[in-house]
Design a protein around this motif. Sequence first.
Motif, mmCIF file in Angstrom:
data_model
loop_
_atom_site.group_PDB
_atom_site.id
_atom_site.type_symbol
_atom_site.label_atom_id
_atom_site.label_comp_id
_atom_site.label_asym_id
_atom_site.label_seq_id
_atom_site.Cartn_x
_atom_site.Cartn_y
_atom_site.Cartn_z
ATOM 1 N N ASP A 93 0.818 -1.218 0.000
ATOM 2 C CA ASP A 93 0.000 0.000 0.000
ATOM 3 C C ASP A 93 0.851 1.268 0.000
ATOM 4 O O ASP A 93 0.535 2.223 -0.710
ATOM 5 N N SER A 94 1.915 1.283 0.782
ATOM 6 C CA SER A 94 2.737 2.501 0.834
ATOM 7 C C SER A 94 3.656 2.622 -0.372
ATOM 8 O O SER A 94 3.854 3.719 -0.899
ATOM 9 N N TYR A 95 4.200 1.509 -0.835
ATOM 10 C CA TYR A 95 5.139 1.526 -1.961
ATOM 11 C C TYR A 95 4.445 1.937 -3.250
ATOM 12 O O TYR A 95 4.996 2.695 -4.047
ATOM 13 N N LEU A 96 3.250 1.442 -3.446
ATOM 14 C CA LEU A 96 2.498 1.715 -4.677
ATOM 15 C C LEU A 96 1.445 2.792 -4.428
ATOM 16 O O LEU A 96 0.274 2.640 -4.765
ATOM 17 N N SER A 97 1.895 3.879 -3.836
ATOM 18 C CA SER A 97 1.013 5.005 -3.521
ATOM 19 C C SER A 97 1.420 6.234 -4.320
ATOM 20 O O SER A 97 2.566 6.329 -4.781
ATOM 21 N N PRO A 98 0.501 7.172 -4.476
ATOM 22 C CA PRO A 98 0.875 8.430 -5.139
ATOM 23 C C PRO A 98 2.024 9.148 -4.418
ATOM 24 O O PRO A 98 2.862 9.777 -5.048
ATOM 25 N N GLU A 99 2.073 9.041 -3.087
ATOM 26 C CA GLU A 99 3.147 9.691 -2.323
ATOM 27 C C GLU A 99 4.510 9.108 -2.693
ATOM 28 O O GLU A 99 5.474 9.855 -2.886
ATOM 29 N N ALA A 100 4.602 7.790 -2.780
ATOM 30 C CA ALA A 100 5.866 7.157 -3.161
ATOM 31 C C ALA A 100 6.218 7.495 -4.609
ATOM 32 O O ALA A 100 7.389 7.749 -4.931
ATOM 33 N N ARG A 101 5.221 7.518 -5.460
ATOM 34 C CA ARG A 101 5.447 7.871 -6.865
ATOM 35 C C ARG A 101 6.015 9.280 -6.993
ATOM 36 O O ARG A 101 6.934 9.523 -7.764
ATOM 37 N N ASP A 102 5.484 10.202 -6.203
ATOM 38 C CA ASP A 102 5.818 11.612 -6.357
ATOM 39 C C ASP A 102 7.031 12.061 -5.555
ATOM 40 O O ASP A 102 7.422 13.232 -5.652
ATOM 41 N N ASN A 103 7.635 11.180 -4.785
ATOM 42 C CA ASN A 103 8.769 11.548 -3.935
ATOM 43 C C ASN A 103 9.929 10.572 -4.085
ATOM 44 O O ASN A 103 10.294 9.874 -3.132
ATOM 45 N N PRO A 104 10.552 10.518 -5.242
ATOM 46 C CA PRO A 104 11.622 9.538 -5.461
ATOM 47 C C PRO A 104 12.841 9.743 -4.564
ATOM 48 O O PRO A 104 13.540 8.784 -4.243
ATOM 49 N N GLY A 105 13.088 10.952 -4.126
ATOM 50 C CA GLY A 105 14.268 11.217 -3.307
ATOM 51 C C GLY A 105 14.251 10.499 -1.976
ATOM 52 O O GLY A 105 15.301 10.139 -1.447
ATOM 53 N N SER A 106 13.065 10.265 -1.444
ATOM 54 C CA SER A 106 12.964 9.566 -0.168
ATOM 55 C C SER A 106 12.434 8.149 -0.346
ATOM 56 O O SER A 106 12.142 7.472 0.628
ATOM 57 N N GLY A 107 12.333 7.723 -1.577
ATOM 58 C CA GLY A 107 11.737 6.427 -1.859
ATOM 59 C C GLY A 107 12.726 5.288 -1.979
ATOM 60 O O GLY A 107 13.901 5.392 -1.636
ATOM 61 N N CYS A 108 12.232 4.220 -2.513
ATOM 62 C CA CYS A 108 12.978 2.972 -2.641
ATOM 63 C C CYS A 108 14.226 3.136 -3.505
ATOM 64 O O CYS A 108 14.146 3.637 -4.630
#
Length: 183
Positions: A93-108
């Motif tokens: 849910d968190s990985y495939l969220s708009p927030e994760a999509r829109d924030n690559p700097g803090s993402g996976c």
Amino acid sequence: MSRVSQAEAQTNRKRVVEAASRLFREKGVPNVSVADVMQSVGLTQGGFYKQFASKSALVDEAAAKAFADMVGCLAALDDDHGGHDAAWSSLIDSYLSPEARDNPGSGCPAAGFAGDFAREPEWRDTYAAGVRDMAGWIATEDTGLAALSTLVGALLLARATAGSPISEEILRAARKAAARLTE
């Protein structure tokens, strides 16, 4: 001009690695200079070469740190959710969220470094080790790799199509597919 203590130097190094990891994932390795990294933490470019042999060495260290942090977060999910199944569901849910999509700097880091590391074999060992560790948290070898591939691929496609309706469709479809992969 005063010298920096060893403790301050270690703190500065940590800050530089963390900033580099974020900036490289956010903007891409070729688009971030040593000066950009150093400026982001309020240090001079000259200090960089006292800490790192090269930008390439920083890239490798920043990626290794990002993967280590990610694996640590994954392990904490198991504790936070009372078991692996609930943790996996939360990650989807968190990985495939708009927030994760829109924030690559803090993402996976697997998604954030994928494009640059595919073009630069120098860092592939670090990337491969990180991918293996993440996949190992998800499930057994084949299932973990397939599930991680689904997550990373979907996130990259969703980022590439952000702003269009298909971006949300990709995230939604991948959430369903990822959940089925480890059943």
